[in-house]
Design an enzyme around this catalytic site. Sequence first.
Site, PDB file in Angstrom:
ATOM      1  N   TYR A   1      -1.147   0.828  11.091  1.00 10.07           N
ATOM      2  CA  TYR A   1      -1.075   0.524   9.662  1.00 10.07           C
ATOM      3  C   TYR A   1       0.132   1.207   9.029  1.00 10.07           C
ATOM      4  CZ  TYR A   1      -2.934  -0.391   4.943  1.00 10.07           C
ATOM      5  OH  TYR A   1      -3.118  -0.831   3.659  1.00 10.07           O
TER       6      TYR A   1
ATOM      7  N   SER B   1       0.836  -1.192   0.000  1.00 15.19           N
ATOM      8  CA  SER B   1       0.000   0.000   0.000  1.00 15.19           C
ATOM      9  C   SER B   1       0.870   1.242   0.000  1.00 15.19           C
ATOM     10  CB  SER B   1      -0.990   0.017   1.173  1.00 15.19           C
ATOM     11  OG  SER B   1      -0.936   1.187   1.923  1.00 15.19           O
TER      12      SER B   1
ATOM     13  N   LYS C   1       3.158  -1.105   7.635  1.00 15.08           N
ATOM     14  CA  LYS C   1       3.343  -1.105   6.186  1.00 15.08           C
ATOM     15  C   LYS C   1       4.731  -0.584   5.803  1.00 15.08           C
ATOM     16  CE  LYS C   1      -0.385  -3.018   4.601  1.00 15.08           C
ATOM     17  NZ  LYS C   1      -0.323  -4.278   3.824  1.00 15.08           N
TER      18      LYS C   1
END
Length: 260
Positions: A150, A137, A154
Amino acid sequence: MSTEIAGAGVVITGGGGGIGAALARKFAGAGARVVVSDLSADGAQAVAEEIGGTAVTADAASEEGIERLIAVSREKLGAIDLFCANAGIAPNGGPETPEDVWARAWDVNVMAHVRAAKLLLPDWLERGKGHFLATVSAAGLLTSLGSAPYAVTKHGALAFAEWLSATYRHRGVTVQALCPQGVNTDMYQSTGEAGALLMGASLIEPEKVAEDALKAVGGDEFLILPHPEVAQYYAARATATDRWLGGMNKLQRKVEDALG
């Protein structure tokens, strides 16, 4: 080293919906033999039946789950040519987020990749060929306002993918990081009004992400960017960091003002 998808053995985690399901459909349509893995037995089974693949219910974030997934996949496919580490979670919150939620995000978004690579690499290095596709992402290149777990994990997923590529590319292992921004999935829908403010204008469908991924796995370019503008943001983050952080803080204030 490019990967020929026709006839390839492909494993996809988080394949019961969203980007994972779109990848499964796209790769199967190109002639791959696909194992669809998900925590949701119903989700994995539905996608597998649709594409003529194999469903495996497993928690790819646990050692036991990834061991079972890879063992069953090798039994069904003979060899795993392409592993798509796609499963991910995005819990909201910052430092106040409970530690068990941080730990789960770390397991799903980072350690699932590490555990899979540990089991895949011996065979790939012996064969002199293998392909690891990590759904990182754009949060891994930039950040994710509203979800510190997140954003942090990530970044970790990106760092691990970079390390794999730097360490093994001369031995035939291709590593790519799939880095979309806003994608119309259940994860995006769960972000509500804040997500719409941040990503709504550039929202794309999972099928577009899968189409770009299919095109990219035929080559060996590390970053796959379904939102091309992310490359510009990534460059700005590196070369004009304070200005970039100021822009992100401006977005944060916009969200706070809108949500009251």
